[in-house]
Design a protein around this motif. Structure first.
Motif, PDB file in Angstrom:
ATOM      1  N   LEU A 156      59.725  47.936  66.494  1.00  0.00           N
ATOM      2  CA  LEU A 156      58.263  47.957  66.654  1.00  0.00           C
ATOM      3  C   LEU A 156      57.621  48.895  65.640  1.00  0.00           C
ATOM      4  O   LEU A 156      56.602  48.554  65.026  1.00  0.00           O
ATOM      5  CB  LEU A 156      57.903  48.389  68.081  1.00  0.00           C
ATOM      6  CG  LEU A 156      56.397  48.580  68.352  1.00  0.00           C
ATOM      7  CD1 LEU A 156      55.650  47.272  68.129  1.00  0.00           C
ATOM      8  CD2 LEU A 156      56.170  49.109  69.768  1.00  0.00           C
TER       9      LEU A 156
ATOM     10  N   ILE B 172      59.332  45.273  73.898  1.00  0.00           N
ATOM     11  CA  ILE B 172      59.427  46.671  74.345  1.00  0.00           C
ATOM     12  C   ILE B 172      59.174  46.773  75.850  1.00  0.00           C
ATOM     13  O   ILE B 172      59.860  47.529  76.560  1.00  0.00           O
ATOM     14  CB  ILE B 172      58.422  47.541  73.565  1.00  0.00           C
ATOM     15  CG1 ILE B 172      58.929  47.793  72.143  1.00  0.00           C
ATOM     16  CG2 ILE B 172      58.198  48.891  74.273  1.00  0.00           C
ATOM     17  CD1 ILE B 172      60.187  48.633  72.077  1.00  0.00           C
ATOM     18  N   LYS B 173      58.212  46.033  76.341  1.00  0.00           N
ATOM     19  CA  LYS B 173      57.942  46.072  77.783  1.00  0.00           C
ATOM     20  C   LYS B 173      59.176  45.651  78.583  1.00  0.00           C
ATOM     21  O   LYS B 173      59.536  46.270  79.584  1.00  0.00           O
ATOM     22  CB  LYS B 173      56.772  45.151  78.112  1.00  0.00           C
ATOM     23  CG  LYS B 173      55.426  45.662  77.621  1.00  0.00           C
ATOM     24  CD  LYS B 173      54.311  44.691  78.007  1.00  0.00           C
ATOM     25  CE  LYS B 173      52.959  45.183  77.513  1.00  0.00           C
ATOM     26  NZ  LYS B 173      51.859  44.230  77.860  1.00  0.00           N
TER      27      LYS B 173
ATOM     28  N   ARG C 221      56.761  42.134  69.318  1.00  0.00           N
ATOM     29  CA  ARG C 221      57.579  43.331  69.489  1.00  0.00           C
ATOM     30  C   ARG C 221      57.132  44.146  70.702  1.00  0.00           C
ATOM     31  O   ARG C 221      57.963  44.746  71.407  1.00  0.00           O
ATOM     32  CB  ARG C 221      57.509  44.198  68.225  1.00  0.00           C
ATOM     33  CG  ARG C 221      58.247  43.616  67.017  1.00  0.00           C
ATOM     34  CD  ARG C 221      59.730  43.566  67.254  1.00  0.00           C
ATOM     35  NE  ARG C 221      60.453  42.994  66.123  1.00  0.00           N
ATOM     36  CZ  ARG C 221      61.732  42.666  66.163  1.00  0.00           C
ATOM     37  NH1 ARG C 221      62.432  42.820  67.300  1.00  0.00           N
ATOM     38  NH2 ARG C 221      62.323  42.173  65.109  1.00  0.00           N
ATOM     39  N   LYS C 222      55.848  44.173  70.963  1.00  0.00           N
ATOM     40  CA  LYS C 222      55.356  44.916  72.122  1.00  0.00           C
ATOM     41  C   LYS C 222      55.804  44.258  73.422  1.00  0.00           C
ATOM     42  O   LYS C 222      56.112  44.954  74.410  1.00  0.00           O
ATOM     43  CB  LYS C 222      53.829  45.011  72.060  1.00  0.00           C
ATOM     44  CG  LYS C 222      53.335  45.983  71.003  1.00  0.00           C
ATOM     45  CD  LYS C 222      51.810  46.087  71.016  1.00  0.00           C
ATOM     46  CE  LYS C 222      51.338  47.117  70.001  1.00  0.00           C
ATOM     47  NZ  LYS C 222      49.860  47.240  69.977  1.00  0.00           N
ATOM     48  N   GLU C 223      55.841  42.948  73.439  1.00  0.00           N
ATOM     49  CA  GLU C 223      56.345  42.255  74.627  1.00  0.00           C
ATOM     50  C   GLU C 223      57.819  42.561  74.848  1.00  0.00           C
ATOM     51  O   GLU C 223      58.274  42.758  75.982  1.00  0.00           O
ATOM     52  CB  GLU C 223      56.130  40.743  74.463  1.00  0.00           C
ATOM     53  CG  GLU C 223      54.677  40.303  74.486  1.00  0.00           C
ATOM     54  CD  GLU C 223      54.016  40.614  75.816  1.00  0.00           C
ATOM     55  OE1 GLU C 223      54.703  40.521  76.860  1.00  0.00           O
ATOM     56  OE2 GLU C 223      52.812  40.957  75.821  1.00  0.00           O
TER      57      GLU C 223
ATOM     58  N   GLU D 162      54.888  47.919  62.785  1.00  0.00           N
ATOM     59  CA  GLU D 162      53.594  48.591  62.654  1.00  0.00           C
ATOM     60  C   GLU D 162      53.473  49.274  61.295  1.00  0.00           C
ATOM     61  O   GLU D 162      52.388  49.313  60.703  1.00  0.00           O
ATOM     62  CB  GLU D 162      53.413  49.600  63.783  1.00  0.00           C
ATOM     63  CG  GLU D 162      53.244  48.949  65.157  1.00  0.00           C
ATOM     64  CD  GLU D 162      53.119  49.974  66.264  1.00  0.00           C
ATOM     65  OE1 GLU D 162      53.606  51.105  66.068  1.00  0.00           O
ATOM     66  OE2 GLU D 162      52.531  49.644  67.315  1.00  0.00           O
TER      67      GLU D 162
END
Length: 466
Positions: free
Chosen positions: A438, A414-415, A410-412, A442
């Motif tokens: 995300l 978001i980037k 999910r962080k990838e 979390e």
């Protein structure tokens, strides 16, 4: 009295008020001029920020308490302050009185008797002795006596009665301990529910900071014509939703803290930090619950009762003395008031009781078998519960591993979404969707971590491990 004010909560209040004031004063400024709908949106957002900050400020103003609280400290406070704890002291006082009553059986027993009677006939001697006369007793007679009885031997009956009372006290006090121990799972549930709200608050704070930072970038993009004019409205709406979630978390945490405070008998302020450490140390499979001690004490009490019953038919030897004053006295032929006394020994032995003693002992033996059955059932159910809880621990641990992988992905995403939003490739709504995904990932990780701690705490409680 000294009070606590959380500095982080003041940050919600001061900027919110300042934001409303600045927006009002500079509404005519061409750089900040917006349509009425956007202005109302922003005003509502700042108002909610102010309300949230004010609420948190009110909640945080309280008497100073400990800054940290552990689960073990909650257990200690529960055992110290819960009203049921007073029963143990009351049972001790009651037992002291009962023992004193039993011991009076070894002391001399005094009896006072006074009576006046009139009888329709009295003894007479139908013999005439020349030169003398025998006066018949009076039909009205009077007597007052004091008797003293002293137990000399009772076959250990009094000591056996005292042993039964002591065994009964230990059983009753252990039952109080068992009842308190059963409240530990309720403490676990409340403690980790508060901890979950604490984790949700931290996650939501991170989400809010991310949205506010992105809002600044979007406004700059709108100003320079890179992004659509309504792109910031989507982010502002999400921030409003975040403020609502802050309020919900605050109320939920406050309610849970109040309930836990009532249970452990100690006021907990909302700024208290709850530690989230629960370790399962390697130990034997032996169950160490107070219920097992209770079963043994019940057996001891049954054995004490058996010893008491065995001594009930033992011979009893008593000495006695009686002194009195009356008319007539011991000499029935003397019609005058006189003093008198008698002393002696008495043996009392119940030789045959129709097997009553034997049947009582057989009944106690059945009670002991019932306790053995209850202990076996308890151990069986406890082992089943431990196996289920261990499976739950393993399941949640596997969830946590998956959650970690999902968050990394999910962080990838978001980037990529941030870059796309900055270049106008996607809308703010699409970016919010990824932010929400995300946050939910979390949040799931946080929930599973707390669930794992709760499962471990319940496992320790079920097993009775130190």
């Amino acid at each position: 009295m000294k009070t606590l004010i959380n500095i982080n909560q003041l940050k919600f209040v001061i900027p919110a008020k300042a934001g409303i004031h600045t927006m009002t004063e500079n509404r005519k400024d061409s750089c900040l001029r917006r349509n009425d709908k956007s202005f109302q949106f922003y005003s509502l957002f700042n108002t909610l920020k102010f309300a949230t900050g004010f609420l948190m400020l009110l909640v945080s103003i309280n008497t100073i308490a400990q800054e940290k609280l552990t689960l073990e400290e909650c257990y200690t406070l529960l055992n110290k302050n819960y009203p049921l704890t007073k029963q143990s002291e009351l049972l001790t006082k009651q037992n002291i009185l009962d023992l004193e009553v039993i011991r009076t059986g070894k002391l001399p027993q005094f009896d006072f008797l006074a009576q006046a009677t009139y009888q329709s006939d009295v003894i007479s001697i139908p013999i005439i002795i020349p030169g003398s006369s025998i006066e018949n007793p009076n039909k009205d007679q009077y007597k007052a006596t004091i008797s003293v009885n002293q137990l000399i031997y009772a076959g250990g009956l009094i000591n056996a009665s005292s042993d039964v009372k002591v065994a009964s006290l230990k059983t009753a006090q252990k039952q109080v301990e068992v009842n308190l121990y059963q409240l530990k799972k309720q403490v676990n549930q409340l403690y980790f529910s508060i901890l979950l709200q604490q984790e949700k608050y931290d996650l939501l704070t991170s989400k809010k900071a991310l949205l506010e930072a992105k809002l600044k970038e979007v406004k700059a993009g709108i100003k320079f014509g890179v992004l659509l004019p309504t792109s910031d409205s989507v982010l502002e709406a999400e921030l409003l939703k975040t403020e609502q979630q802050f309020i919900e978390i605050s109320f939920n945490k406050s309610s849970l803290i109040n309930t836990l405070s009532e249970l452990i008998g100690t006021k907990i302020i909302t700024t208290t930090y709850l530690e989230n450490s629960v370790e399962l140390t390697a130990s034997s499979n032996e169950i160490k619950r107070p219920e097992l001690d209770l079963f043994q004490l019940k057996k001891d009490e049954i054995e004490s009762s058996n010893q008491l019953i065995s001594k009930q038919n033992a011979p009893k030897i008593m000495s006695f003395a009686t002194g009195g004053y009356g008319n007539p006295g011991l000499n029935m032929l003397d019609n005058t008031f006189q003093t008198f006394y008698t002393v002696g020994l008495k043996l009392n032995w119940n030789v045959f009781d129709w097997n009553s003693n034997k049947k009582q002992r057989e009944s106690l033996l059945i009670n002991k078998e019932i306790v053995d059955t209850e202990e076996t059932v308890f151990k069986l159910n406890t082992n089943i519960a431990l196996n289920q809880q261990q499976d739950e621990i393993d399941k949640i641990a596997s969830f946590i591993e998956t959650d970690t992988s999902i968050i990394a992905l999910r962080k990838e995403i978001i980037k990529t979404a941030e870059s796309q939003l900055k270049n106008g490739v996607i809308t703010a709504s699409a970016y919010i969707t990824e932010i929400t995904n995300l946050y939910e990932a979390e949040n799931n990780l946080s929930i599973h971590k707390i669930q794992l701690l709760l499962a471990k705490a319940n496992y320790k409680t079920t097993k009775g491990a130190p």
